[in-house]
Design an enzyme around this catalytic site. Structure first.
Site, PDB file in Angstrom:
ATOM      1  N   ASP A  12      41.347 -96.085  70.178  1.00 58.51           N
ATOM      2  CA  ASP A  12      42.775 -96.340  70.383  1.00 58.51           C
ATOM      3  C   ASP A  12      43.317 -95.522  71.553  1.00 58.51           C
ATOM      4  OD1 ASP A  12      45.193 -97.518  69.849  1.00 58.51           O
ATOM      5  OD2 ASP A  12      45.685 -96.237  68.126  1.00 58.51           O
ATOM      6  N   GLY A  13      44.366 -96.059  72.179  1.00 52.67           N
ATOM      7  CA  GLY A  13      45.069 -95.304  73.218  1.00 52.67           C
ATOM      8  C   GLY A  13      44.894 -95.828  74.633  1.00 52.67           C
ATOM      9  N   ARG A  16      48.414 -96.488  76.241  1.00 49.82           N
ATOM     10  CA  ARG A  16      49.129 -95.252  76.607  1.00 49.82           C
ATOM     11  C   ARG A  16      48.468 -94.556  77.795  1.00 49.82           C
ATOM     12  NH1 ARG A  16      49.075 -93.184  70.636  1.00 49.82           N
ATOM     13  NH2 ARG A  16      47.781 -95.051  70.483  1.00 49.82           N
ATOM     14  N   HIS A  29      42.488-100.894  79.301  1.00 49.02           N
ATOM     15  CA  HIS A  29      41.382-101.551  78.583  1.00 49.02           C
ATOM     16  C   HIS A  29      40.107-101.529  79.429  1.00 49.02           C
ATOM     17  CE1 HIS A  29      44.108-102.595  75.472  1.00 49.02           C
ATOM     18  NE2 HIS A  29      44.763-103.516  76.143  1.00 49.02           N
ATOM     19  N   ASN A  60      45.448-107.817  66.019  1.00 50.79           N
ATOM     20  CA  ASN A  60      45.713-107.696  67.455  1.00 50.79           C
ATOM     21  C   ASN A  60      46.087-109.030  68.116  1.00 50.79           C
ATOM     22  OD1 ASN A  60      43.285-105.020  67.925  1.00 50.79           O
ATOM     23  ND2 ASN A  60      45.499-104.849  67.800  1.00 50.79           N
ATOM     24  N   ARG A  63      49.602-109.497  69.678  1.00 49.90           N
ATOM     25  CA  ARG A  63      49.989-108.965  70.989  1.00 49.90           C
ATOM     26  C   ARG A  63      50.381-110.103  71.938  1.00 49.90           C
ATOM     27  NH1 ARG A  63      46.543-103.503  72.197  1.00 49.90           N
ATOM     28  NH2 ARG A  63      46.782-102.643  70.119  1.00 49.90           N
TER      29      ARG A  63
END
Ligand code: IPE
Ligand code: IPE
Ligand code: MG
Length: 228
Positions: A12-13, A16, A29, A60, A63
């Protein structure tokens, strides 16, 4: 040092990581895929036998379509490129999740990679795409019925044999990056006695040193499985 047999990671992340740089999420990604390549090598070198990476959940799909499409395109590209790295390291590839709920091209790419690496005898790399634990559990229940099991035949072993992870040992160490402290529908059954390791590092920054730190932390844990 005790090395976990099965390590699962909630990667995850990425978003960000990109936002911190003023970049579009997809760049995060892309950097995340590079982190996958590094961790595959490192995990295999550490002697881990099963590595499960959570790449795309059944949730997901919520999204924005552009992000989903970009993620699927990235996935296809890497499914084709991974084969060389996997061959070099003797890594076997196995998809984890609901294959039928995915675009046809990706289904074919996944099957091709599974077949191309089926004879490899090193670490098994389970890539969770369109994976959700609740869906997996519900479909295992359905399969028990379809297989005509009597109620007294539905036990933990029979149920476990009908999960996508049939035959795969339970998760020993569950890592989540990016500072979130939640499971987000990943391997709920399989992680019943997993040791949890949460780190603030964002996934694209998670490298071999961070993995080593997690493994060292794991080696210090006292696992009891309900005993004394
Ligand atoms: C994890 O990164 C990758 C996927 C879930 C596809 P995120 O895209 O969730 O990144 P954050 O959580 O928004 O930073
Ligand atoms: C979990 O990350 C799923 C993957 C890493 C593939 P999310 O970013 O989707 O999880 P939440 O929404 O923060 O719980
Ligand atoms: Mg996230």
């Amino acid at each position: 040092m005790t090395v976990p047999t099965h390590v699962a990671i909630i990667m995850d992340g990425n978003g960000r990581w990109a936002a911190q740089r003023g970049w579009a999420r997809i760049k995060g990604h892309k950097a995340g895929v590079q982190a996958v390549e590094r961790i595959l090598e490192a995990a295999s070198d550490e002697g881990i036998q099963h590595l499960s990476l959570y790449a795309f959940s059944t949730e997901n799909w919520k999204r924005p379509p552009a992000e989903v499409a970009a993620l699927m395109a990235l996935l296809r590209m890497y499914l084709r490129m991974f084969v060389h790295q996997l061959a070099r390291k003797g890594i076997r590839f196995q998809h984890l999740g609901d294959l039928r709920g995915m675009p046809g091209g990706i289904q074919a790419d996944i099957k091709t990679l599974e077949e191309a690496t089926a004879g490899n005898t090193g670490m098994t790399f389970h890539l969770a795409v369109n994976y959700g634990s609740r869906l997996e559990l519900a479909q295992a229940a359905r399969r028990c019925v379809e297989d005509g099991l009597r109620p007294d035949q539905v036990d933990e072993a029979a149920f476990g044999d009908r999960l996508w992870t049939a035959g795969v040992p339970d998760v020993d160490l569950l890592i989540r990056t990016s500072g979130e402290h939640r499971i987000s529908n990943f391997l709920l059954w399989q992680s019943a006695y997993a040791e949890l390791y949460m780190t603030d590092i964002l996934w694209p920054d998670f490298g071999p040193a961070a993995l080593k730190e997690a493994l060292e932390d794991y080696a210090q844990r006292e696992r009891r499985f309900g005993g004394i």
